[in-house]
Design an enzyme around this catalytic site. Structure first.
Site, PDB file in Angstrom:
ATOM      1  N   HIS A  16      -1.329  -9.731  -3.663  1.00  0.00           N
ATOM      2  CA  HIS A  16      -2.149  -8.798  -4.442  1.00  0.00           C
ATOM      3  C   HIS A  16      -2.953  -9.528  -5.518  1.00  0.00           C
ATOM      4  O   HIS A  16      -3.087  -9.034  -6.642  1.00  0.00           O
ATOM      5  CB  HIS A  16      -1.262  -7.721  -5.072  1.00  0.00           C
ATOM      6  CG  HIS A  16      -1.985  -6.473  -5.458  1.00  0.00           C
ATOM      7  ND1 HIS A  16      -2.813  -6.395  -6.555  1.00  0.00           N
ATOM      8  CD2 HIS A  16      -2.009  -5.233  -4.893  1.00  0.00           C
ATOM      9  CE1 HIS A  16      -3.302  -5.170  -6.668  1.00  0.00           C
ATOM     10  NE2 HIS A  16      -2.823  -4.444  -5.665  1.00  0.00           N
ATOM     11  N   GLU A  18      -6.787  -7.362   0.158  1.00  0.00           N
ATOM     12  CA  GLU A  18      -5.401  -7.444   0.599  1.00  0.00           C
ATOM     13  C   GLU A  18      -5.290  -7.241   2.116  1.00  0.00           C
ATOM     14  O   GLU A  18      -5.351  -6.116   2.596  1.00  0.00           O
ATOM     15  CB  GLU A  18      -4.574  -6.369  -0.105  1.00  0.00           C
ATOM     16  CG  GLU A  18      -4.682  -6.375  -1.622  1.00  0.00           C
ATOM     17  CD  GLU A  18      -4.302  -5.035  -2.213  1.00  0.00           C
ATOM     18  OE1 GLU A  18      -3.157  -4.595  -1.997  1.00  0.00           O
ATOM     19  OE2 GLU A  18      -5.168  -4.418  -2.867  1.00  0.00           O
ATOM     20  N   ASN A  61       0.823  -1.197   0.000  1.00  0.00           N
ATOM     21  CA  ASN A  61       0.000   0.000   0.000  1.00  0.00           C
ATOM     22  C   ASN A  61       0.867   1.261   0.000  1.00  0.00           C
ATOM     23  O   ASN A  61       2.046   1.221  -0.316  1.00  0.00           O
ATOM     24  CB  ASN A  61      -1.006   0.001   1.143  1.00  0.00           C
ATOM     25  CG  ASN A  61      -2.364   0.569   0.691  1.00  0.00           C
ATOM     26  OD1 ASN A  61      -2.442   1.668   0.164  1.00  0.00           O
ATOM     27  ND2 ASN A  61      -3.416  -0.205   0.893  1.00  0.00           N
ATOM     28  N   ARG A  62       0.288   2.387   0.405  1.00  0.00           N
ATOM     29  CA  ARG A  62       0.912   3.695   0.177  1.00  0.00           C
ATOM     30  C   ARG A  62       1.583   4.263   1.425  1.00  0.00           C
ATOM     31  O   ARG A  62       1.081   4.098   2.541  1.00  0.00           O
ATOM     32  CB  ARG A  62      -0.137   4.681  -0.332  1.00  0.00           C
ATOM     33  CG  ARG A  62      -0.674   4.321  -1.705  1.00  0.00           C
ATOM     34  CD  ARG A  62      -1.806   5.242  -2.134  1.00  0.00           C
ATOM     35  NE  ARG A  62      -2.198   4.950  -3.516  1.00  0.00           N
ATOM     36  CZ  ARG A  62      -3.090   4.014  -3.849  1.00  0.00           C
ATOM     37  NH1 ARG A  62      -3.683   3.289  -2.914  1.00  0.00           N
ATOM     38  NH2 ARG A  62      -3.393   3.798  -5.119  1.00  0.00           N
ATOM     39  N   HIS A  88       3.483   0.006  -2.672  1.00  0.00           N
ATOM     40  CA  HIS A  88       3.889  -1.402  -2.772  1.00  0.00           C
ATOM     41  C   HIS A  88       5.403  -1.589  -2.904  1.00  0.00           C
ATOM     42  O   HIS A  88       5.880  -2.411  -3.686  1.00  0.00           O
ATOM     43  CB  HIS A  88       3.191  -2.086  -3.943  1.00  0.00           C
ATOM     44  CG  HIS A  88       1.697  -2.184  -3.807  1.00  0.00           C
ATOM     45  ND1 HIS A  88       1.079  -2.294  -2.587  1.00  0.00           N
ATOM     46  CD2 HIS A  88       0.706  -2.200  -4.748  1.00  0.00           C
ATOM     47  CE1 HIS A  88      -0.240  -2.381  -2.783  1.00  0.00           C
ATOM     48  NE2 HIS A  88      -0.484  -2.313  -4.077  1.00  0.00           N
ATOM     49  N   GLN A 145      -7.468  -4.190   2.473  1.00  0.00           N
ATOM     50  CA  GLN A 145      -7.709  -3.227   1.403  1.00  0.00           C
ATOM     51  C   GLN A 145      -8.652  -3.860   0.390  1.00  0.00           C
ATOM     52  O   GLN A 145      -8.381  -4.925  -0.170  1.00  0.00           O
ATOM     53  CB  GLN A 145      -6.402  -2.848   0.711  1.00  0.00           C
ATOM     54  CG  GLN A 145      -6.541  -1.765  -0.356  1.00  0.00           C
ATOM     55  CD  GLN A 145      -6.528  -0.360   0.208  1.00  0.00           C
ATOM     56  OE1 GLN A 145      -6.322  -0.179   1.410  1.00  0.00           O
ATOM     57  NE2 GLN A 145      -6.724   0.635  -0.632  1.00  0.00           N
ATOM     58  N   ASP A 196     -11.359   1.629  -3.177  1.00  0.00           N
ATOM     59  CA  ASP A 196      -9.912   1.421  -3.056  1.00  0.00           C
ATOM     60  C   ASP A 196      -9.531   1.877  -1.652  1.00  0.00           C
ATOM     61  O   ASP A 196      -8.818   2.867  -1.471  1.00  0.00           O
ATOM     62  CB  ASP A 196      -9.145   2.200  -4.130  1.00  0.00           C
ATOM     63  CG  ASP A 196      -7.675   1.793  -4.212  1.00  0.00           C
ATOM     64  OD1 ASP A 196      -7.275   0.867  -3.472  1.00  0.00           O
ATOM     65  OD2 ASP A 196      -6.933   2.399  -5.011  1.00  0.00           O
TER      66      ASP A 196
END
Length: 381
Positions: free
Chosen positions: A205, A345, A105-106, A131, A317, A279
């Site tokens: 993922h 995820e 993720n971010r 990622h 996620q 998302d």
């Protein structure tokens, strides 16, 4: 009629038991999958059970290339999006089924601070790191440590990420363990040890279509359940604000199960507009657990296939393939578009290193990282 006798009965019983064990055993098969440009050979390892469930894993990216399972009529189909060949995973990466890390993720601005020192990661998602920063665990060749058949088929893959890799501190020794049992449980365990403080957040993922990848119906008709009473709302660049937002009364309330397509176009919800659909990270009611517990349940009413996702992590996620735009040609020549797949995820929360209120992603020497998750395939009759 001739009597069998005690010895004959014992032998017959033993033979029957051995026959049952053989039928229930899960098998492992290794095959060449191609070669990278630097000459590294990549293998595909297939785990399969006696009931039509099988998983094919590439040593490139520790990638779940396929997951096969029967529908209510016994028809076997591949339920994850991806490519048929190694070259496509290398040349057209889109995180299909890969192992993502070091940090899934971010991370806002690609920066985080640990023990007073700030680290900068590559930016591969506009102004953020996503990622792993563009050259993460999904783009390396993993070593096959072991692969064996048995009541549970097992594959162990290993990788050493050096200190400073993509800006992350610490040498990280990582293993990913795939297991498949006779009940259709595909387990994935992530373990990592470091020689200095760092951050780790690993997951798979896979992008699912339980009707079979590339199906005409897509996934908007799938029914999803997520046991979470809150999400971590995001801003315009999809970085969490740090708050927890209740799902009650919104299109994010999946606690009782709802059809995915019911809320995905609801432009009245700012969060849907930010994500171009779903998302978002859901803060699971179960929190961080010692053993995998339910994170999500996905069902395709048409095929009857059911996927349960279990995890030890506190978040999941939910992503509806919003950036699949028809430029990705996947398996069997299928053109993947928005709505053709769903990712679920399990993870630590996005940007947790910069959000003190979130569950910490810190890993220290002598305190290894561990995340256990399960993809459980079954059929609703």
């Amino acid at each position: 009629m001739r009597a069998i006798g005690k010895t004959g009965i014992i032998v017959a019983t033993m033979l029957a038991a051995l026959s049952t064990q053989a039928a229930d055993a899960a098998d492992v098969k290794r095959t060449p999958a191609g070669t990278l440009k630097d000459g590294t050979a990549i293998e595909a390892v297939t785990l399969s059970n006696a009931h039509g469930v099988s998983a094919r894993i590439l040593s490139y990216g520790a990638t779940l290339q396929s997951l096969m399972g029967p529908d209510r009529n016994g028809k076997i189909a591949d339920v994850v999006l991806g490519y048929d060949d190694l070259a496509s995973y290398v040349d057209h990466p889109n995180f299909f089924g890969v192992t993502v890390g070091r940090y899934a993720n971010r991370i806002a601005g690609g920066r985080f601070t640990l023990d007073g020192k700030t680290y900068q990661l590559p930016l591969n998602d506009k102004t953020n790191s996503l990622h792993g920063g563009g050259n993460g665990f999904d783009k390396v060749a993993w070593t096959i440590v072991s692969a064996k058949s048995g009541p549970t088929a097992t594959l162990v893959l290993g990788y050493r990420s050096p200190d400073g890799d993509s800006g992350y501190p610490g040498t990280l020794d990582v293993t990913v363990t795939y297991t498949l049992d006779d009940a259709g449980n595909l387990g994935i365990s992530y373990d990592a040890k470091t020689d200095k403080p760092t951050i780790v957040n690993m997951t798979n993922h896979a992008i699912f279509d339980l009707g079979g990848e590339g199906s005409a119906a897509g996934t908007y008709g799938h029914r999803l359940t997520i046991p979470a009473k809150a999400i971590t709302p995001v801003g315009e660049t999809l970085i969490p604000t740090g708050a927890l937002q209740p799902v009650a009364g919104t299109v994010f309330d999946f606690r009782g199960g709802r059809i995915v397509g019911e809320g995905i176009r609801d432009g009245r919800d700012q969060q849907i507009r930010y994500g171009h659909g779903y998302d978002h990270n859901f803060a699971l009611d179960k929190g961080l657990t010692a053993k995998p517990e339910l994170a999500a349940r996905l069902e395709d009413p048409l095929s009857g296939r059911v996927l349960e996702v279990l995890s030890t992590e506190p978040g999941v996620q939910f992503y509806t393939g919003n950036f699949l735009d028809g430029t990705f040609v996947g398996k069997q020549g299928h053109l993947y578009r928005m709505g053709d797949g769903i990712a679920l995820e399990p993870q630590k929360f996005p940007d947790a290193p910069n959000k003190p209120s979130f569950v910490s992603a810190r890993v220290d020497p002598g305190k290894p990282y561990h995340h256990a998750m399960i993809y459980r395939l079954s059929v609703a009759r």
